[in-house]
Design a protein around this motif. Structure first.
Motif, short mmCIF file in Angstrom:
data_model
loop_
_atom_site.label_atom_id
_atom_site.label_comp_id
_atom_site.label_asym_id
_atom_site.label_seq_id
_atom_site.Cartn_x
_atom_site.Cartn_y
_atom_site.Cartn_z
N ASP A 82 0.84 -1.20 0.00
CA ASP A 82 0.00 0.00 0.00
C ASP A 82 0.88 1.25 0.00
O ASP A 82 0.95 1.98 0.99
CB ASP A 82 -0.93 -0.01 1.22
N PRO A 83 1.55 1.54 -1.11
CA PRO A 83 2.45 2.70 -1.14
C PRO A 83 1.72 4.03 -0.96
O PRO A 83 2.22 4.93 -0.30
CB PRO A 83 3.11 2.60 -2.52
N ILE A 84 0.50 4.15 -1.53
CA ILE A 84 -0.23 5.41 -1.40
C ILE A 84 -0.65 5.65 0.04
O ILE A 84 -0.54 6.76 0.57
CB ILE A 84 -1.46 5.41 -2.33
N GLY A 85 -1.10 4.60 0.72
CA GLY A 85 -1.47 4.73 2.12
C GLY A 85 -0.30 5.13 2.99
O GLY A 85 -0.43 5.97 3.89
N VAL A 89 -2.74 9.77 -10.84
CA VAL A 89 -2.22 9.49 -9.50
C VAL A 89 -2.83 10.46 -8.50
O VAL A 89 -3.17 10.08 -7.37
CB VAL A 89 -0.68 9.59 -9.49
N VAL A 90 -2.98 11.72 -8.90
CA VAL A 90 -3.60 12.71 -8.02
C VAL A 90 -5.02 12.28 -7.65
O VAL A 90 -5.45 12.40 -6.50
CB VAL A 90 -3.62 14.10 -8.70
N GLY A 91 -5.76 11.74 -8.64
CA GLY A 91 -7.11 11.28 -8.38
C GLY A 91 -7.16 10.15 -7.37
O GLY A 91 -8.03 10.12 -6.49
N ILE A 136 -4.95 9.52 -4.99
CA ILE A 136 -4.61 10.05 -3.67
C ILE A 136 -5.79 10.82 -3.07
O ILE A 136 -6.11 10.70 -1.89
CB ILE A 136 -3.36 10.94 -3.76
N ASN A 137 -6.47 11.62 -3.90
CA ASN A 137 -7.63 12.36 -3.42
C ASN A 137 -8.73 11.43 -2.94
O ASN A 137 -9.39 11.69 -1.92
CB ASN A 137 -8.16 13.28 -4.52
N ASP A 138 -8.95 10.34 -3.68
CA ASP A 138 -9.98 9.38 -3.28
C ASP A 138 -9.66 8.74 -1.94
O ASP A 138 -10.55 8.55 -1.09
CB ASP A 138 -10.13 8.30 -4.36
N ARG A 139 -8.40 8.41 -1.73
CA ARG A 139 -8.00 7.79 -0.46
C ARG A 139 -8.15 8.77 0.69
O ARG A 139 -8.61 8.43 1.79
CB ARG A 139 -6.55 7.31 -0.56
N LEU A 140 -7.75 10.03 0.47
CA LEU A 140 -7.88 11.04 1.52
C LEU A 140 -9.34 11.33 1.83
O LEU A 140 -9.72 11.48 3.00
CB LEU A 140 -7.19 12.33 1.09
N ASN A 177 -12.49 16.66 -13.89
CA ASN A 177 -13.11 15.41 -14.32
C ASN A 177 -14.62 15.53 -14.28
O ASN A 177 -15.19 16.46 -13.70
CB ASN A 177 -12.65 14.25 -13.43
N HIS A 178 -15.28 14.55 -14.89
CA HIS A 178 -16.75 14.56 -14.98
C HIS A 178 -17.40 14.54 -13.60
O HIS A 178 -18.40 15.23 -13.37
CB HIS A 178 -17.20 13.35 -15.81
N LYS A 179 -16.83 13.79 -12.69
CA LYS A 179 -17.44 13.63 -11.37
C LYS A 179 -16.59 14.27 -10.28
O LYS A 179 -15.40 14.01 -10.18
CB LYS A 179 -17.64 12.14 -11.06
N LEU A 180 -17.23 15.11 -9.48
CA LEU A 180 -16.59 15.75 -8.33
C LEU A 180 -17.26 15.24 -7.07
O LEU A 180 -18.48 15.38 -6.92
CB LEU A 180 -16.71 17.27 -8.42
N VAL A 181 -16.49 14.65 -6.20
CA VAL A 181 -17.02 14.06 -4.96
C VAL A 181 -16.54 14.89 -3.77
O VAL A 181 -15.34 15.15 -3.64
CB VAL A 181 -16.58 12.59 -4.80
N LEU A 182 -17.47 15.31 -2.91
CA LEU A 182 -17.14 16.14 -1.77
C LEU A 182 -17.81 15.61 -0.51
O LEU A 182 -18.76 14.83 -0.57
CB LEU A 182 -17.60 17.59 -2.00
N LYS A 183 -17.29 16.04 0.61
CA LYS A 183 -17.89 15.78 1.91
C LYS A 183 -17.89 17.07 2.72
O LYS A 183 -17.04 17.94 2.50
CB LYS A 183 -17.12 14.70 2.68
#
Length: 432
Positions: free
Chosen positions: A312-315, A347-349, A351-355, A402-408
């Motif tokens: 899990d290098p990104i983690g 790769v940025v995507g 990392i953003n998804d994991r965060l 990108n087409h989809k933007l996911v937020l919290k």
């Protein structure tokens, strides 16, 4: 034709048939923004809606919101003409509002002319914004144009009647330009010619001096990114650099060798390690590592800089850069002091998804509305089925989201897109 009326376009016909949205949400958005935003902000918001081509009928939105969009127009005219008692009728206020919206669009390579049924500002009625001298000049020039008489005019003006930018430059004694090696040499040469032209009015000798005799300080590092030349060769990039300009031979070059950024705040035990790292970076930039090369070489990266987790290098990277992120997420300085850089958006995507997954709460998805603009084609013979919404939604183009933007709720959001290039807005917001 719809209900006996000829529509100027298929879009207008669909709108008349009720097949398109009524833009009510955009009208309400402008009305809601008027409670806290200035008139200029509302005009910029409306221009942004036009630029995004998201309005089904821009003229309807204009008719329902012009009173909000014109906020501050009368006051601006009173201040500009130094006439506190100035009054304008409804048509004049509308016209000046349209004129300001047109200026915003022009700065972004667009115009109200591109939008069906949107009214255009009446240039002739804009004379309310002119002084008596300017009005006389305007009338003479317009008479020559309307009568097709021809003519040559020279407007002799002294300091104070120039544009705001020229007036500002006249007051400038020092200009500092950072990250200069990233800029094409033509930008510096254009500034040089402009300043010579401006300052020669005060002293003819300034026309022969670099930048009109003003002091210019450039800063940057030629080891970093040079001007980007799409499809250009190494020679093209070098030729576009500041060091290849005729101005370079007139530059007095100083060198700073002590890396203050890496030593500030370092304790004694970490000082030597920090200096070793700084030297390693400098050696890479100067091409001293690896064998003799002409721009390409194999470099050994120290083990302490590598991610040694094969599973899990990104983690592991996230945990190293953003330790205890949930506890520190409300502290702005926490994010200002750290960042993860990646060479590809893919790769940025990841990392953003994991965060994003680390933060509690439900995700909210925002989808773009992608469509094919037929005007981009030089001919009308193309298969629209090849460009279905699914295909367009899957495109990931550099410089576009990108087409989809996911937020919290509570997740920091950084806005990097300068919608208004003149104002150059860049800010960080919290999504709520």
């Amino acid at each position: 034709m719809v209900n006996g009326e000829i529509c100027p376009s298929f879009r207008d016909a669909c709108y008349a048939l009720g097949l398109l949205d009524d833009d009510k949400e955009y009208i309400e958005a402008i009305k809601e923004a008027s409670q806290s935003g200035s008139g200029y902000y509302l005009r910029f918001l409306f221009a942004t809606m036009l630029l995004s081509h998201s309005l089904s009928s821009p003229d309807v939105v204009w008719k329902n919101t012009w009173e909000y969009l014109s906020d501050g127009i009368l006051y601006n005219q009173q201040q500009r003409l130094k006439s506190p008692g100035l009054s304008l009728n409804e048509d004049q206020i509308k016209n000046l509002t349209l004129f300001e919206i047109e200026q915003i669009l022009l700065r972004n390579n667009s115009s109200l002319k591109k939008f069906t049924r949107m009214p255009m500002p009446d240039v002739h009625s804009l004379s309310i914004a002119l002084t008596s001298e300017q009005q006389n000049i305007f009338d003479d020039i317009m008479t020559a144009i309307n009568n097709n008489e021809g003519g040559v005019f020279f407007v002799y003006s002294y300091g104070g009647t120039d544009s705001e930018l020229a007036s500002l430059l006249r007051k400038t004694s020092l200009i500092i330009w950072d990250e200069a090696p990233m800029i094409h040499k033509h930008a510096f040469e254009a500034l040089d010619r402009t300043l010579r032209d401006i300052f020669k009015c005060h002293n003819p000798r300034n026309e022969t001096l670099p930048f009109g005799g003003r002091v210019i300080v450039f800063g940057g590092d030629f080891r970093q990114i040079l001007p980007v030349i799409p499809g250009g060769s190494r020679q093209d990039i070098v030729n576009a650099s500041l060091s290849s300009s005729y101005l370079w031979k007139q530059c007095k070059v100083y060198q700073l060798t002590k890396n203050m950024r890496l030593t500030v705040g370092s304790d004694t035990s970490a000082f030597q390690q920090t200096m070793d790292f700084a030297k390693w970076l400098l050696d890479i930039g100067e091409g001293k590592l690896g064998c003799f090369n002409d721009g390409e070489a194999i470099i050994d990266i120290p083990d302490d800089l590598l991610i040694n987790d094969p599973d899990d290098p990104i983690g592991s990277l996230i945990e190293f850069v953003y330790p205890s992120i949930l506890e520190a997420s409300s502290n702005p300085e926490y994010f200002q002091e750290r960042a993860i850089l990646a060479p590809k958006n893919e790769v940025v995507g990841k990392i953003n998804d994991r965060l994003l997954a680390l933060f509690p709460g439900d995700k909210v998805e925002y989808l773009s509305s992608d469509k094919l603009c037929e005007s981009e084609f030089v001919h009308d013979h193309f298969d629209a089925n090849l460009y279905s919404p699914d295909v367009l939604n899957g495109l990931k183009v550099s410089g576009l989201p990108n087409h989809k933007l996911v937020l919290k709720v509570g997740v920091p959001v950084m806005l990097l897109r300068n919608i208004d290039k003149k104002m150059t807005y860049v800010m960080t917001l919290d999504y709520e």
